[in-house]
Structure formats: C-alpha cells, structure tokens
Design an enzyme around this catalytic site. Structure first.
Site, PDB file in Angstrom:
ATOM      1  N   TYR A 155      13.527  12.326   5.251  1.00 12.21           N
ATOM      2  CA  TYR A 155      14.006  11.178   6.035  1.00 12.21           C
ATOM      3  C   TYR A 155      14.344  10.068   5.058  1.00 12.21           C
ATOM      4  CZ  TYR A 155      14.187   7.277   9.319  1.00 12.21           C
ATOM      5  OH  TYR A 155      14.586   6.177  10.039  1.00 12.21           O
ATOM      6  N   ASP A 250      14.362   9.181  -3.697  1.00 12.56           N
ATOM      7  CA  ASP A 250      14.059   8.201  -2.647  1.00 12.56           C
ATOM      8  C   ASP A 250      12.547   7.933  -2.718  1.00 12.56           C
ATOM      9  OD1 ASP A 250      14.606   7.943   0.970  1.00 12.56           O
ATOM     10  OD2 ASP A 250      13.525   6.694  -0.484  1.00 12.56           O
ATOM     11  N   LYS A 278       9.162  -0.679   1.334  1.00 12.64           N
ATOM     12  CA  LYS A 278       7.756  -0.738   1.727  1.00 12.64           C
ATOM     13  C   LYS A 278       6.910  -1.597   0.768  1.00 12.64           C
ATOM     14  CE  LYS A 278       8.282   3.741   3.994  1.00 12.64           C
ATOM     15  NZ  LYS A 278       8.089   3.513   5.449  1.00 12.64           N
TER      16      LYS A 278
END
Ligand code: KE4
Length: 444
Positions: A155, A250, A278
C-alpha cells in the site's frame, strides 16, 4: 495519562462513541476520514478518542487503552511528548504557515540527508500519498518511461495508479482494486508477488525498457508485517541497476521505525529514491521524498517534473518533525529499547497463543509486528496473509479492546509499539492477550 475525567455513561445509555458514530455517518462517508478507522474488519463501534498521553488513549466515555496503533505509526515517542508539544506550540505562535522558505525546512532537509544518506536531496510534502506520487513522477520524468512495478498487498497511499491490488485499508475493505480508477491508468502498474525475485527478473527481461520504477515496502506492513526474504532487496537493487529502473523504497512506515536510518540501513541496501511520512512529522501532516541528486534535480523549479503544495514544509509540522528526530537521536539505546519492547510483545503473544492452543505466526521487525492467525510457520506474501483466519482475528481484537488494548482493527496492518510502552503497559497487554487467545480457543 490523567485519570479518566468523564463520568462513565450509564450501562443502558448508548456510549458517547456510539452517539458520535451515528452523527458522523450522517455527514461523513462511513463516519470517518480514513476507512480503516471505521472498524469494518472487526465490527462494533470505533471508540472516539478524546485525548492521548504516552502509550495511552482515552475515549469519549473515559475508557483508557494501551495504544498499539500510534496514529498508524507517527507516535513512536508516545502521544503528546513534551518536546514535540513545546516545539509545535512555539512554532504556531510565530505563525501557522507562510508559503515561503524557512530556516527550519533547510535544517530538516540537512537532517534527512544526515540520517538517511541516500536522500542527498529531498522535497517536503503533506502526506505519504503525496510523497509517493512525487517520487514516482520524478522516476518517470527521469527515465522517460511509464510503467511502475509494485507488489501485491503493498500500500502506497491513494494515487490512482497504485490502488491496484493494494493492502492496508483497501484490502481490509475488499477493494484492493479501487473503483474510480480508469483502466488506462491502472494499466501503468504491474503487480508482482512480494518476495518473488524471479517474477521481477522475468518481468524486467520482457518489459524492462518500459519500467520507470520498482516501488516496494522494504518491510511490508500493509498486509501485516512481512520481512523481505533473504536477498530480495539486494536482488531488486541489482536488477534495477541492470535495467536502468529507479528503485523506490517506500519507507513511510519503516522510516525511523525499523532502524534510525530505516529499512535501507537495517538491510544495507541503497535505493535511488525514498519516501518518508508518519514519524518524520511527529503526528503532524508532513512527509518527504528524496534521493539521488541527479533524479531530484529534475523536480521543479530546478527541472521539468512539476510538484507543488500550499502547506509543503509547513513550519509547525517541520518543528514537530525536527523535535521528534531530536528525541530519536539523543540516546544510543533508543532503537535497542524499541526492538526489545517489540520482541517482548511478540514473545508474549506467541506464549499466550500456545497456552490457549491457538496456532499463530507472529512476525516482528524493529518496532512493528503482526499476529497472523495461521498454521503456516511464515507469512511471506499477500496470498499467505489473505489466507489467515479473519474470524479468529475479529474475536481476538474485540477481546483485547474489552481488556483495554487498542490494537490495529485489521489483520492487514502492523502494530506499533513506542518508546512510551513500558512494564505497566506490557503487563496489561499480557493479561489481555491471555483472555483474547482463550476467547479464540473457545470459539464455536
Ligand atoms: P498517507 O497518505 O496515509 O500519509 O500515507 C500513505 C502510505 C504510504 N506508504 C505506506 C507504506 C503507508 O503505510 C501509507 C499509509 N499507511 C496507512 C496504514 N497502513 C495509513 C492509515 C490509513 O490509511 O488511515
């Protein structure tokens, strides 16, 4: 965490979360601003959180939980860390946003280059999705090629061309191939099985001269925590170099979580571009993409790859990010502590499951872990993860919640211990794990 201040609602009255969820669903799709928060995979009403401190959440009814979601990764220091609160408070008092260059953005770009040496140059944006979109566009602009290879269950945020066999909330809700994506756009993405280096090798042999980038979660977190197979990342690096393909790690989730320098430091593999999110924003909307200077210099205004953002490099978010990184780097033992806490949690889960006679596989890398309800000894890709027992996970999750443990409400996510998780939190977690696995063992 302050003692709960709210009067607990009377047993007969609907909880405040229930009332709020009813209201929310009238004006917000699914009653939430991000799908996984709706608890669709585990059922019931999602607690509406009023405050958090350290490793603890408190909901609108005064219930307190040990938090293993951590806002889906950012809160590695624990909630409302004094240094982060102070930095953000001071920053906002100087002005929320200028839309102009600031000193702090320079300091953060320098810090990223120091902590993640492959990121010679970086661009700040406001979300992981934007960071991935920027990195992929830079790779496409640099190579002049269109195709992107990603992995099933990976994702990478909400870009149209990446919501193809996607993990996390997309998998949780059974829409790994989202509606609303034109076939032509989806067709620019080639999806391969995670950890299958031969599939990558064969694909590049046949279409390698059309492939701009390979985009990979170097430790998968969005189909549960799945470590790279031995040699997988090293093999991707070699294949990308051979075929002139840009290797994008990622690290929105793994950055500053599986090691200070991210998965690329842990596994000693250097990507061409990296995305961060994040933790780098300390809980504020901040993310980044960056890497090789010859690629990043193609990004506007120094090159023809356009990418922009009103709030990119927002001063309050940058201040929170810098304060977070300062806390993560001030003590040599920080990452040993994170690893030890997470390993202890993994061991507790294995022992509680074994005592209840429930077969599970627990996979932990750095400060991320997942309990898979499977008899397989290892979960190595999406198919393994999707085959796990969702009903058992649902019962297990509900029982944990009843015992004051706030665990990610999906089997396709990772749990995130923080530096604020200590013995009191682990003791409560151990009790809850015992009850939760017993509940699973007693399922009809
Ligand atoms: P955001 O756009 O949500 O900031 O980042 C997207 C993203 C990109 N790359 C990776 C590896 C990610 O894990 C994410 C987002 N992670 C999910 C949790 N697995 C965010 C939680 C949510 O969707 O509400």
């Amino acid at each position: 965490m302050p003692e709960s201040s709210a009067p607990a609602s009377s047993p007969s009255a609907p909880s405040r979360s229930t009332s709020l969820f009813d209201r929310a669903q009238r004006h917000m799709p699914g009653g939430v601003n991000s799908p996984v928060r709706a608890f669709k995979a585990v059922g019931g009403t999602p607690p509406f959180i009023r405050s958090a401190k350290g490793a603890w959440l408190e909901d609108e009814d005064g219930h307190r939980y040990v938090d293993y979601v951590g806002s889906w990764g950012p809160m590695i220091l624990g909630h409302a860390h004094p240094a982060v609160v102070e930095a953000a408070t001071e920053a906002v008092q100087q002005g929320a946003s200028f839309g102009a260059p600031t000193r702090a953005e320079v300091e953060l770009a320098e810090r990223l280059a120091e902590l993640v040496p492959s990121m010679e140059m970086s661009r700040l944006v406001s979300s992981g999705t934007e960071a991935v979109m920027g990195a992929v566009r830079a790779a496409r602009g640099f190579t002049g090629r269109d195709q992107v290879i990603k992995f099933e269950g990976g994702y990478h945020g909400g870009a149209d061309y990446l919501l193809v066999k996607a993990g996390s909330g997309a998998a949780t809700l059974g829409v790994p191939d989202s509606a609303g994506i034109p076939a032509a756009i989806a067709g620019t993405c080639t999806v391969l099985p995670y950890n299958d280096l031969n599939a990558v090798k064969q694909t590049l042999q046949s279409i390698g001269d059309t492939v701009a980038a390979i985009l990979v979660e170097p430790v998968a977190g969005n189909m549960g925590c799945i470590p790279p197979a031995e040699g997988f990342l090293q093999g991707l690096r070699k294949l990308c170099t051979t075929h002139g393909v840009v290797l994008i790690f990622d690290e929105v989730m793994t950055g500053f979580r599986v090691a200070l320098g991210g998965a690329q430091a842990r596994y000693n593999v250097t990507p061409d571009l990296t995305t961060l999110g994040k933790i780098v924003g300390g809980g504020f909307p901040l993310a980044a993409y960056g890497g090789r200077r010859d690629i990043m210099e193609r990004v506007a205004p120094s090159g023809p790859v356009y990418q922009a953002g009103t709030l990119s490099g927002n001063p309050v978010a940058v201040a929170a990010g810098l304060a977070t990184l300062e806390q993560l780097t001030k003590d040599e033992s920080t990452y040993a502590q994170l690893e030890a806490t997470s390993a202890q949690l993994a061991t507790m889960a294995r022992e509680a499951a074994a005592a209840a006679g429930v077969p599970v596989t627990v996979q932990q890398v750095g400060a991320m872990l997942t309990v898979f309800f499977t008899e397989q000894s290892a979960v190595t890709n999406w198919n393994d993860s999707a085959a796990c027992n969702a009903d058992q996970f649902r019962t297990w999750h509900a029982t944990l919640l009843e015992h004051g443990i706030y665990w990610p409400p999906s089997p396709f996510e990772a749990a995130f211990p923080s530096l604020a998780h200590g013995e009191p939190e682990l003791t409560q977690t151990q009790t809850a794990l015992t009850a939760a696995f017993e509940a699973v063992a007693n399922m009809p």
